[in-house]
Design an enzyme around this catalytic site. Structure first.
Site, PDB file in Angstrom:
ATOM      1  N   LYS A  14       1.021  -0.800  -0.003  1.00 56.16           N
ATOM      2  CA  LYS A  14       0.316  -0.361  -0.152  1.00 56.16           C
ATOM      3  C   LYS A  14       1.167   1.505   0.020  1.00 56.16           C
ATOM      4  CE  LYS A  14      -2.134  -0.893   4.164  1.00 56.16           C
ATOM      5  NZ  LYS A  14      -1.403  -2.998   3.950  1.00 56.16           N
ATOM      6  N   ARG A  90      -9.847   0.918   8.606  1.00 55.30           N
ATOM      7  CA  ARG A  90      -8.560  -0.505   8.892  1.00 55.30           C
ATOM      8  C   ARG A  90      -9.777  -1.074   9.573  1.00 55.30           C
ATOM      9  NH1 ARG A  90      -2.712   0.847   9.003  1.00 55.30           N
ATOM     10  NH2 ARG A  90      -1.867  -1.346   8.961  1.00 55.30           N
ATOM     11  N   ARG A 129      12.182  -5.271   4.619  1.00 57.34           N
ATOM     12  CA  ARG A 129      11.347  -4.056   4.724  1.00 57.34           C
ATOM     13  C   ARG A 129      12.159  -3.342   5.755  1.00 57.34           C
ATOM     14  NH1 ARG A 129       5.120  -3.103   4.216  1.00 57.34           N
ATOM     15  NH2 ARG A 129       4.571  -3.451   6.741  1.00 57.34           N
ATOM     16  N   ARG A 173      -0.447  -8.976  13.215  1.00 55.13           N
ATOM     17  CA  ARG A 173      -1.178  -7.982  12.031  1.00 55.13           C
ATOM     18  C   ARG A 173      -1.110  -8.549  11.139  1.00 55.13           C
ATOM     19  NH1 ARG A 173       4.132  -5.023  10.459  1.00 55.13           N
ATOM     20  NH2 ARG A 173       2.631  -3.652   9.235  1.00 55.13           N
TER      21      ARG A 173
END
Ligand code: AMP
Length: 219
Positions: A14, A90, A129, A173
């Site tokens: 995203k 969310r 990441r 998550r």
């Protein structure tokens, strides 16, 4: 002003895709709720102090706290750019908050773009990441390499791994996404706003697919 909601499981891209669209076309602006919260934590604002513990555990920051920053998230800079909202909403309650804010500000909710990525790719995407602790720009050890290994292209400070990108927290998550955020797919689909984007290929390809949907909808 138009708002586009970027949807997708953690690691689906995203932030990367929103950032690339905004870099390619000044008519779009990337707004990330996660970056806004990380910045609030760093600056030790009231919201940051309350949000920090939830973020560290990979849980969602409660809707009551998000309600205090929804205005900041969904407000344009007056230049008429379309906002690409990355990470907000969310939960269904947040989607309703966004509807209210949008209606009050005279903006319109253009589309929700869902980035689809094979589940087996997510672990590699997240573990590789890296992020700049100063400007928040995201990198990846193989897919988005900085010019000098380990350092931000702009700030030249050492890149770090987000605390909530560690394996244990990532699992949490993912579960939170399935329970709390996945219902938004149906929410936007039932309103005819949802577009599914194949996010499995190279970044440039996903950007092309996403921008194709935006142009097709006149956004
Ligand atoms: P992100 O950078 O979008 O992955 O967000 C990082 C973390 O910030 C999430 O795991 C949550 O703890 C928190 N967060 C970001 N956006 C929201 C939101 N819309 N609602 C609740 N928590 C959020």
């Amino acid at each position: 002003m138009k708002i586009v909601v970027m949807l997708g499981i953690p690691g689906s891209g995203k932030g990367t895709i929103s950032g690339r669209i905004a870099a390619a076309d000044a008519g779009y602006r990337h707004v990330s709720s996660g970056s806004l919260l990380r910045d609030a934590v760093q600056r030790k604002t009231a919201v940051g102090l309350e949000a920090e513990e939830y973020m560290q555990r990979g849980e969602l920051v409660p809707d009551s706290i998000m309600a205090r920053i929804v205005g900041e998230l969904a407000s344009g800079s007056g230049d008429g750019a379309t906002l690409l909202l990355d990470g907000f909403p969310r939960t269904l309650a947040q989607a309703e908050m966004l509807d209210t804010t949008v209606a009050e500000s005279g903006a319109t909710l253009g589309l929700a773009l869902l980035l689809n990525v094979p589940l087996e790719d997510l672990a590699e995407r997240i573990s590789g990441r890296r992020i700049c602790p100063d400007c928040g720009k995201g990198y990846h050890i193989t897919n988005i390499k900085p010019k000098r290994e380990g350092y931000c292209d702009t700030c030249e400070v050492e890149l770090i791994t987000r605390k909530d990108d560690e394996a244990e927290t990532v699992r949490n998550r993912m579960l939170v996404y399935e329970a709390e955020t996945a219902p938004l797919i149906e929410f936007y689909e039932s309103r005819g706003k949802l577009r599914r984007v194949d996010g499995s290929g190279p970044i440039e390809q996903t950007v092309r697919f996403a921008m194709g949907h935006l142009k097709e909808a006149g956004i």
